[in-house]
Design a protein around this motif. Structure first.
Motif, PDB file in Angstrom:
ATOM      1  N   VAL A   7      -8.245  22.302 -12.405  1.00  0.00           N
ATOM      2  CA  VAL A   7      -6.959  21.983 -11.734  1.00  0.00           C
ATOM      3  C   VAL A   7      -6.765  20.534 -11.262  1.00  0.00           C
ATOM      4  CG1 VAL A   7      -6.691  23.959 -10.083  1.00  0.00           C
ATOM      5  CG2 VAL A   7      -6.453  21.900  -9.421  1.00  0.00           C
ATOM      6  N   THR A   8      -5.777  20.048 -11.228  1.00  0.00           N
ATOM      7  CA  THR A   8      -5.557  18.715 -10.720  1.00  0.00           C
ATOM      8  C   THR A   8      -4.592  18.739  -9.568  1.00  0.00           C
ATOM      9  OG1 THR A   8      -4.501  16.665 -11.180  1.00  0.00           O
ATOM     10  CG2 THR A   8      -3.925  18.397 -12.565  1.00  0.00           C
ATOM     11  N   SER A   9      -4.489  18.095  -8.778  1.00  0.00           N
ATOM     12  CA  SER A   9      -3.742  17.049  -8.365  1.00  0.00           C
ATOM     13  C   SER A   9      -2.938  16.745  -7.196  1.00  0.00           C
ATOM     14  CB  SER A   9      -2.975  16.598  -9.509  1.00  0.00           C
ATOM     15  OG  SER A   9      -1.702  16.680  -9.543  1.00  0.00           O
ATOM     16  N   ASN A  10      -1.964  17.485  -6.870  1.00  0.00           N
ATOM     17  CA  ASN A  10      -1.078  17.037  -5.804  1.00  0.00           C
ATOM     18  C   ASN A  10      -1.785  16.878  -4.466  1.00  0.00           C
ATOM     19  OD1 ASN A  10       1.067  16.941  -7.510  1.00  0.00           O
ATOM     20  ND2 ASN A  10       1.745  19.017  -7.088  1.00  0.00           N
ATOM     21  N   GLN A  11      -2.951  17.505  -4.314  1.00  0.00           N
ATOM     22  CA  GLN A  11      -3.673  17.361  -3.058  1.00  0.00           C
ATOM     23  C   GLN A  11      -4.297  15.975  -2.941  1.00  0.00           C
ATOM     24  OE1 GLN A  11      -6.484  20.475  -3.403  1.00  0.00           O
ATOM     25  NE2 GLN A  11      -7.590  19.573  -5.075  1.00  0.00           N
ATOM     26  N   PHE A  12      -4.371  15.247  -4.062  1.00  0.00           N
ATOM     27  CA  PHE A  12      -4.973  13.924  -4.043  1.00  0.00           C
ATOM     28  C   PHE A  12      -3.864  12.881  -3.882  1.00  0.00           C
ATOM     29  CE2 PHE A  12      -7.816  16.639  -6.437  1.00  0.00           C
ATOM     30  CZ  PHE A  12      -9.036  16.362  -5.859  1.00  0.00           C
ATOM     31  N   LEU A  13      -3.729  12.317  -2.705  1.00  0.00           N
ATOM     32  CA  LEU A  13      -2.690  11.331  -2.459  1.00  0.00           C
ATOM     33  C   LEU A  13      -3.078   9.992  -3.069  1.00  0.00           C
ATOM     34  CD1 LEU A  13      -1.892  12.098   1.285  1.00  0.00           C
ATOM     35  CD2 LEU A  13      -0.575  12.777  -0.721  1.00  0.00           C
ATOM     36  N   PRO A  14      -2.121   9.299  -3.712  1.00  0.00           N
ATOM     37  CA  PRO A  14      -2.442   7.991  -4.265  1.00  0.00           C
ATOM     38  C   PRO A  14      -2.678   6.967  -3.168  1.00  0.00           C
ATOM     39  CG  PRO A  14      -0.092   8.431  -4.432  1.00  0.00           C
ATOM     40  CD  PRO A  14      -0.742   9.697  -3.937  1.00  0.00           C
ATOM     41  N   HIS A  15      -3.389   5.928  -3.508  1.00  0.00           N
ATOM     42  CA  HIS A  15      -3.592   4.780  -2.613  1.00  0.00           C
ATOM     43  C   HIS A  15      -4.351   5.124  -1.329  1.00  0.00           C
ATOM     44  CE1 HIS A  15      -0.996   2.999  -5.472  1.00  0.00           C
ATOM     45  NE2 HIS A  15       0.124   3.426  -4.970  1.00  0.00           N
ATOM     46  N   HIS A  16      -5.126   6.174  -1.330  1.00  0.00           N
ATOM     47  CA  HIS A  16      -5.931   6.529  -0.152  1.00  0.00           C
ATOM     48  C   HIS A  16      -5.088   6.608   1.114  1.00  0.00           C
ATOM     49  CE1 HIS A  16     -10.207   6.148  -1.689  1.00  0.00           C
ATOM     50  NE2 HIS A  16      -9.465   5.890  -2.722  1.00  0.00           N
ATOM     51  N   GLY A  17      -3.847   7.054   0.976  1.00  0.00           N
ATOM     52  CA  GLY A  17      -3.009   7.266   2.155  1.00  0.00           C
ATOM     53  C   GLY A  17      -2.265   6.038   2.639  1.00  0.00           C
ATOM     54  N   LEU A  18      -2.519   4.855   2.087  1.00  0.00           N
ATOM     55  CA  LEU A  18      -1.822   3.639   2.511  1.00  0.00           C
ATOM     56  C   LEU A  18      -0.490   3.506   1.782  1.00  0.00           C
ATOM     57  CD1 LEU A  18      -4.499   0.789   2.752  1.00  0.00           C
ATOM     58  CD2 LEU A  18      -3.449   2.088   4.601  1.00  0.00           C
ATOM     59  N   SER A  19       0.520   3.041   2.481  1.00  0.00           N
ATOM     60  CA  SER A  19       1.819   2.799   1.856  1.00  0.00           C
ATOM     61  C   SER A  19       1.741   1.542   0.999  1.00  0.00           C
ATOM     62  CB  SER A  19       2.886   2.616   2.926  1.00  0.00           C
ATOM     63  OG  SER A  19       2.670   1.395   3.630  1.00  0.00           O
ATOM     64  N   ARG A  20       2.690   1.410   0.089  1.00  0.00           N
ATOM     65  CA  ARG A  20       2.730   0.207  -0.749  1.00  0.00           C
ATOM     66  C   ARG A  20       2.977  -1.036   0.100  1.00  0.00           C
ATOM     67  NH1 ARG A  20       2.983   1.262  -6.242  1.00  0.00           N
ATOM     68  NH2 ARG A  20       4.015  -0.715  -6.755  1.00  0.00           N
ATOM     69  N   GLY A  21       3.733  -0.856   1.176  1.00  0.00           N
ATOM     70  CA  GLY A  21       3.967  -1.987   2.069  1.00  0.00           C
ATOM     71  C   GLY A  21       2.683  -2.477   2.709  1.00  0.00           C
ATOM     72  N   SER A  22       1.834  -1.546   3.112  1.00  0.00           N
ATOM     73  CA  SER A  22       0.551  -1.922   3.715  1.00  0.00           C
ATOM     74  C   SER A  22      -0.347  -2.608   2.696  1.00  0.00           C
ATOM     75  CB  SER A  22      -0.150  -0.677   4.271  1.00  0.00           C
ATOM     76  OG  SER A  22       0.611  -0.088   5.306  1.00  0.00           O
ATOM     77  N   ILE A  23      -0.338  -2.087   1.470  1.00  0.00           N
ATOM     78  CA  ILE A  23      -1.162  -2.695   0.414  1.00  0.00           C
ATOM     79  C   ILE A  23      -0.666  -4.101   0.105  1.00  0.00           C
ATOM     80  CG2 ILE A  23      -1.914  -2.501  -1.987  1.00  0.00           C
ATOM     81  CD1 ILE A  23      -1.650   0.539  -1.707  1.00  0.00           C
ATOM     82  N   ARG A  24       0.653  -4.272   0.067  1.00  0.00           N
ATOM     83  CA  ARG A  24       1.219  -5.601  -0.203  1.00  0.00           C
ATOM     84  C   ARG A  24       0.776  -6.598   0.860  1.00  0.00           C
ATOM     85  NH1 ARG A  24       6.109  -4.199  -0.394  1.00  0.00           N
ATOM     86  NH2 ARG A  24       6.729  -4.723   1.734  1.00  0.00           N
ATOM     87  N   THR A  25       0.791  -6.177   2.111  1.00  0.00           N
ATOM     88  CA  THR A  25       0.347  -7.054   3.194  1.00  0.00           C
ATOM     89  C   THR A  25      -1.109  -7.465   3.007  1.00  0.00           C
ATOM     90  OG1 THR A  25       1.910  -6.061   4.760  1.00  0.00           O
ATOM     91  CG2 THR A  25       0.016  -7.232   5.691  1.00  0.00           C
ATOM     92  N   LEU A  26      -1.943  -6.523   2.635  1.00  0.00           N
ATOM     93  CA  LEU A  26      -3.365  -6.805   2.410  1.00  0.00           C
ATOM     94  C   LEU A  26      -3.555  -7.753   1.232  1.00  0.00           C
ATOM     95  CD1 LEU A  26      -4.782  -3.196   2.913  1.00  0.00           C
ATOM     96  CD2 LEU A  26      -5.140  -5.153   4.441  1.00  0.00           C
ATOM     97  N   LEU A  27      -2.779  -7.553   0.171  1.00  0.00           N
ATOM     98  CA  LEU A  27      -2.886  -8.424  -0.998  1.00  0.00           C
ATOM     99  C   LEU A  27      -2.471  -9.855  -0.670  1.00  0.00           C
ATOM    100  CD1 LEU A  27      -1.508  -6.058  -3.804  1.00  0.00           C
ATOM    101  CD2 LEU A  27      -3.879  -6.829  -3.529  1.00  0.00           C
ATOM    102  N   LYS A  28      -1.443  -9.996   0.143  1.00  0.00           N
ATOM    103  CA  LYS A  28      -1.010 -11.343   0.540  1.00  0.00           C
ATOM    104  C   LYS A  28      -2.104 -12.040   1.342  1.00  0.00           C
ATOM    105  CE  LYS A  28       4.014 -10.695   0.552  1.00  0.00           C
ATOM    106  NZ  LYS A  28       5.247 -10.674   1.379  1.00  0.00           N
ATOM    107  N   LYS A  29      -2.756 -11.303   2.222  1.00  0.00           N
ATOM    108  CA  LYS A  29      -3.876 -11.876   2.976  1.00  0.00           C
ATOM    109  C   LYS A  29      -5.010 -12.232   2.025  1.00  0.00           C
ATOM    110  CE  LYS A  29      -2.959  -9.478   7.361  1.00  0.00           C
ATOM    111  NZ  LYS A  29      -3.482  -8.485   8.342  1.00  0.00           N
ATOM    112  N   GLY A  30      -5.217 -11.380   1.018  1.00  0.00           N
ATOM    113  CA  GLY A  30      -6.251 -11.664   0.027  1.00  0.00           C
ATOM    114  C   GLY A  30      -5.978 -12.954  -0.722  1.00  0.00           C
ATOM    115  N   GLY A  31      -4.691 -13.231  -0.982  1.00  0.00           N
ATOM    116  CA  GLY A  31      -4.324 -14.472  -1.657  1.00  0.00           C
ATOM    117  C   GLY A  31      -4.635 -15.701  -0.833  1.00  0.00           C
ATOM    118  N   SER A  32      -4.856 -15.496   0.465  1.00  0.00           N
ATOM    119  CA  SER A  32      -5.252 -16.591   1.355  1.00  0.00           C
ATOM    120  C   SER A  32      -6.755 -16.584   1.587  1.00  0.00           C
ATOM    121  CB  SER A  32      -4.511 -16.461   2.695  1.00  0.00           C
ATOM    122  OG  SER A  32      -3.117 -16.539   2.505  1.00  0.00           O
ATOM    123  N   GLN A  33      -7.472 -15.985   0.621  1.00  0.00           N
ATOM    124  CA  GLN A  33      -8.943 -15.956   0.592  1.00  0.00           C
ATOM    125  C   GLN A  33      -9.549 -15.037   1.658  1.00  0.00           C
ATOM    126  OE1 GLN A  33     -10.940 -19.730  -0.352  1.00  0.00           O
ATOM    127  NE2 GLN A  33      -8.949 -20.757  -0.224  1.00  0.00           N
TER     128      GLN A  33
END
Length: 270
Positions: A7-33
């Motif tokens: 069986v697969t699936s719907n119980q497995f949330l994408p992105h470990h529960g983080l919103s895309r907005g939160s991931i974007r913020t982290l990526l921007k910080k990553g771009g600043s090393q």
């Protein structure tokens, strides 16, 4: 041999529960090393990467972690190029395509259909069926046109279930596409009811629907085999942070930076 059974699936949330907005913020910080922030964003794709690499033959856990580390390291080197979550997903798609071309996988019965998938189909299988990405997310990552995603997902389902489209009449092929949208939850309740009624007189397409539902349920063991324990993930995160802190990142020139501000087309090729 990679075994896929149950069986697969719907119980497995994408992105470990983080919103895309939160991931974007982290990526921007990553771009600043900021290695810690970039690692936190990257870990959100650990399940996705593990499933993709398992699907092309990396069944050994340590080998899979190593190839995932190499992939994420390439992303880190070009962190300033990545402005949006879709940029990161697009870059992952490009890197995965390169990796999959180097390691063809042979599957044995009853899983040999998996060996017929090309990179894009494999990407869609993991992104949509296993990780529940949105259609927009898949469009941005693969550059498949939005109106063609339904066709691409239908073709994927046909390959994996062994369903032949060629003998179908045009009206049946249209119904097949609509059944895909039904299976993907893209239809309103009334539309779904209409299709269910139409399927009563279409045994072939009704069987296609049943076969896909059965196949989708067979993916649980696959997800389980590609799954990392939390203790493994914690150690891997520490390893990534330490690695990223020792590897310099490349800054895009002004032109590339400006173009990527609107669309992620200045993609690193090294």
């Amino acid at each position: 041999m990679i075994s896929i059974k149950s069986v697969t699936s719907n119980q497995f949330l994408p992105h470990h529960g983080l919103s895309r907005g939160s991931i974007r913020t982290l990526l921007k910080k990553g771009g600043s090393q900021n290695a810690c922030a970039f690692t936190q964003a990257a870990i959100c794709y650990l399940d996705f990467l593990s499933e993709y690499f398992y699907l092309i033959g990396y069944s050994d856990e340590q080998e899979r972690l190593n190839i995932i580390q190499s992939t994420l390291l390439e992303c880190w080197k070009y962190a300033p190029y990545i402005r949006r979550v879709s940029d990161f997903e697009r870059f992952l798609g490009i890197l995965l395509e390169k990796s999959s071309s180097l390691l063809p996988t042979a599957f044995k019965f009853p899983d040999e259909k998996l060996g017929q998938l090309n990179h894009t189909q494999r990407f869609l299988l993991v992104a949509r069926t296993l990780q529940n990405w949105s259609y927009r997310g898949m469009h941005l990552a693969t550059r498949i046109k939005k109106h063609e995603i339904t066709s691409a997902l239908t073709e994927l389902k046909c390959i994996l279930t062994g369903f032949e489209q060629e003998p179908l009449k045009t009206s049946q092929k249209i119904l097949l596409l609509r059944v895909n949208d039904l299976l993907e939850g893209k239809l309103k309740p009334r539309e779904s009811m209409t299709i269910e009624k139409e399927l009563i007189e279409q045994p072939l397409i009704r069987q296609f629907k049943a076969d896909w539902l059965s196949y989708r349920c067979e993916l649980a063991e696959f997800k389980q085999q590609a799954f990392f324990k939390q203790s493994v993930i914690d150690l891997f995160k520490k390893r990534l942070i330490a690695l990223f802190q020792t590897v310099p990142i490349n800054q895009p020139n002004f032109r590339d930076n400006l173009i990527n501000h609107f669309s992620f087309t200045r993609i690193p090729t090294r």
